[in-house]
Design a protein around this motif. Structure first.
Motif, PDB file in Angstrom:
ATOM      1  N   GLU A   1      46.605  16.454  30.574  1.00 18.13           N
ATOM      2  CA  GLU A   1      46.840  17.381  29.468  1.00 18.13           C
ATOM      3  C   GLU A   1      47.812  18.450  29.934  1.00 18.13           C
ATOM      4  N   ASN A   2      48.492  19.085  29.004  1.00 13.31           N
ATOM      5  CA  ASN A   2      49.310  20.236  29.381  1.00 13.31           C
ATOM      6  C   ASN A   2      49.088  21.329  28.332  1.00 13.31           C
ATOM      7  N   ILE A   3      47.934  21.993  28.473  1.00 16.63           N
ATOM      8  CA  ILE A   3      47.580  23.014  27.489  1.00 16.63           C
ATOM      9  C   ILE A   3      47.370  24.350  28.192  1.00 16.63           C
ATOM     10  N   ASN A   4      47.370  25.427  27.415  1.00 22.24           N
ATOM     11  CA  ASN A   4      47.207  26.721  28.091  1.00 22.24           C
ATOM     12  C   ASN A   4      45.728  27.006  28.354  1.00 22.24           C
ATOM     13  N   PHE A   5      45.479  27.645  29.482  1.00 23.44           N
ATOM     14  CA  PHE A   5      44.101  27.990  29.842  1.00 23.44           C
ATOM     15  C   PHE A   5      44.108  29.238  30.701  1.00 23.44           C
ATOM     16  N   ASN A   6      42.937  29.893  30.713  1.00 23.79           N
ATOM     17  CA  ASN A   6      42.783  31.102  31.499  1.00 23.79           C
ATOM     18  C   ASN A   6      42.026  30.718  32.782  1.00 23.79           C
ATOM     19  N   LEU A   7      42.735  30.738  33.898  1.00 23.78           N
ATOM     20  CA  LEU A   7      42.153  30.260  35.156  1.00 23.78           C
ATOM     21  C   LEU A   7      40.930  31.077  35.571  1.00 23.78           C
ATOM     22  N   LYS A   8      41.026  32.410  35.376  1.00 23.58           N
ATOM     23  CA  LYS A   8      39.924  33.278  35.801  1.00 23.58           C
ATOM     24  C   LYS A   8      38.649  32.917  35.028  1.00 23.58           C
ATOM     25  N   GLU A   9      38.810  32.757  33.699  1.00 21.00           N
ATOM     26  CA  GLU A   9      37.637  32.417  32.871  1.00 21.00           C
ATOM     27  C   GLU A   9      37.070  31.056  33.259  1.00 21.00           C
ATOM     28  N   LEU A  10      37.974  30.109  33.508  1.00 15.01           N
ATOM     29  CA  LEU A  10      37.535  28.753  33.879  1.00 15.01           C
ATOM     30  C   LEU A  10      36.681  28.794  35.150  1.00 15.01           C
ATOM     31  N   LEU A  11      37.163  29.544  36.155  1.00 14.53           N
ATOM     32  CA  LEU A  11      36.429  29.598  37.424  1.00 14.53           C
ATOM     33  C   LEU A  11      35.124  30.387  37.291  1.00 14.53           C
ATOM     34  N   GLU A  12      35.160  31.452  36.488  1.00 13.44           N
ATOM     35  CA  GLU A  12      33.928  32.237  36.290  1.00 13.44           C
ATOM     36  C   GLU A  12      32.858  31.419  35.578  1.00 13.44           C
ATOM     37  N   ASP A  13      33.284  30.603  34.603  1.00 12.32           N
ATOM     38  CA  ASP A  13      32.327  29.747  33.883  1.00 12.32           C
ATOM     39  C   ASP A  13      31.675  28.754  34.842  1.00 12.32           C
ATOM     40  N   ILE A  14      32.491  28.165  35.717  1.00  8.28           N
ATOM     41  CA  ILE A  14      31.947  27.192  36.674  1.00  8.28           C
ATOM     42  C   ILE A  14      30.969  27.890  37.610  1.00  8.28           C
ATOM     43  N   GLN A  15      31.382  29.067  38.102  1.00 12.80           N
ATOM     44  CA  GLN A  15      30.542  29.833  39.024  1.00 12.80           C
ATOM     45  C   GLN A  15      29.188  30.146  38.372  1.00 12.80           C
ATOM     46  N   ASN A  16      29.229  30.589  37.104  1.00  9.95           N
ATOM     47  CA  ASN A  16      27.983  30.932  36.411  1.00  9.95           C
ATOM     48  C   ASN A  16      27.108  29.713  36.188  1.00  9.95           C
ATOM     49  N   SER A  17      27.753  28.581  35.854  1.00 10.33           N
ATOM     50  CA  SER A  17      26.947  27.388  35.576  1.00 10.33           C
ATOM     51  C   SER A  17      26.284  26.862  36.845  1.00 10.33           C
ATOM     52  N   LEU A  18      26.845  27.175  38.011  1.00  8.98           N
ATOM     53  CA  LEU A  18      26.259  26.668  39.255  1.00  8.98           C
ATOM     54  C   LEU A  18      25.307  27.656  39.918  1.00  8.98           C
ATOM     55  N   LYS A  19      25.215  28.851  39.343  1.00 11.88           N
ATOM     56  CA  LYS A  19      24.356  29.889  39.935  1.00 11.88           C
ATOM     57  C   LYS A  19      22.906  29.433  40.075  1.00 11.88           C
ATOM     58  N   ALA A  20      22.469  28.638  39.057  1.00 14.03           N
ATOM     59  CA  ALA A  20      21.082  28.196  39.051  1.00 14.03           C
ATOM     60  C   ALA A  20      20.741  27.355  40.280  1.00 14.03           C
TER      61      ALA A  20
END
Ligand code: ADP
Length: 275
Positions: free
Chosen positions: A104-123
């Motif tokens: 894909e070649n779409i726009n994304f916010n890298l900071k948000e992407l990484l924060e979401d992953i970090q939060n989902s793995l916190k558990a």
């Protein structure tokens, strides 16, 4: 000469002194295509009944099973999940190897992407959540163009592994801006842990399919041995190269650089809306 004529008649495109090589290549390509189609068919066929098994297990678990039944159902759930992951990973590798993966070649916010992953793995993170860190260079442009799904898959796999093989210690993800010119940003990513580490003779083979640290590690930690194969292939697909440094009982560092186009439009919109 006679030999070449016969080959020409049998419709071979090229015939010269390298003829044998061309034939071998064609044969190998055919075999590889057949293998890939076979793998894909088998995996898809397995997925349908497996979905039924997983679904019914889920329903039974919701019906307040007896303690003895709960144990069997939990084991069924674990095995079902394992097989699903395994089949999906085989399909993924097969897709990449047969050049069927589209980026894909779409726009994304890298900071948000990484924060979401970090939060989902916190558990599933370490006992001490403070030791699970994310460090993002503030100079990185907010919006980039690329394939956020593939990026998430890479980070999920690497951070999951780092957490899995680190009991009490640190797991950190960092992103640094290496260069920003002509609308392109080159970023350097690293996932570092202070876990069990990987022996020197396994530093290359861990990226091969079905390769795991050792029988004992496999028994203790589980897993399919396909995650890193996918990560390596995905990073290469995105134009990077994975690097692994590790010391047994000290920890591991997986790193790679990737180049992204900066989403200039977003920058303009942002400036325009500034008060
Ligand atoms: P698995 O599903 O077994 O984790 P992977 O392909 O993700 O498969 O990893 C292959 C092997 O590499 C693992 O079984 C483990 O031995 C080793 N490994 C991967 N990541 C780490 C890590 N962060 N620390 C120590 N060992 C690791």
């Amino acid at each position: 000469y006679k030999n070449n004529i016969i080959r020409k008649k049998s419709n071979l495109l090229l015939w010269d002194k390298n003829n044998e090589l061309i034939i071998a290549k064609e044969k190998a390509e055919k075999a590889s295509k057949a293998r890939s189609e076979f793998l894909s068919t088998v995996s898809h066929e397995l997925r349908t009944p497996l979905n039924a098994i997983n679904g019914i297990t889920h329903l039974l678990l919701e019906e307040n099973p007896k303690k003895s039944q709960l144990q069997y159902l939990s084991s069924l759930k674990f095995s079902g999940n394992y097989l699903t992951t395994f089949i999906n990973e085989i399909l993924e590798i097969n897709k990449i190897e047969s050049n069927k993966t589209e980026l894909e070649n779409i726009n994304f916010n890298l900071k948000e992407l990484l924060e979401d992953i970090q939060n989902s793995l916190k558990a599933i993170a370490l006992k001490n959540n403070d030791a699970f860190t994310l460090e993002i260079d503030p100079n990185i442009p907010e919006y980039l163009l690329g394939d956020p799904t593939k990026l998430s898959q890479i980070f999920m796999n690497l951070i999951n592994n780092a957490l899995k093989f680190t009991k009490d210690g640190h797991v950190s993800t960092s992103v640094k801006l290496l260069s920003l010119k002509e609308g392109k940003a080159t970023l350097s990513f690293a996932i570092t842990d202070t876990g069990i580490g990987i022996p020197e003779d396994k530093l290359v083979t861990v990226f091969e399919s079905f390769s795991q640290g050792s029988v004992e590690i496999n028994r203790k930690y589980g897993g399919t041995g396909l995650g890193l194969t996918i990560v390596k292939k995905l990073i290469e697909l995105l134009g990077g190269k994975i690097k692994l440094e590790s010391i047994v009982d000290k920890g591991s560092k997986f790193s790679f650089d990737l180049k992204f186009e900066v989403d200039e439009l977003h920058l303009v919109t942002k400036e325009k809306t500034k008060p």
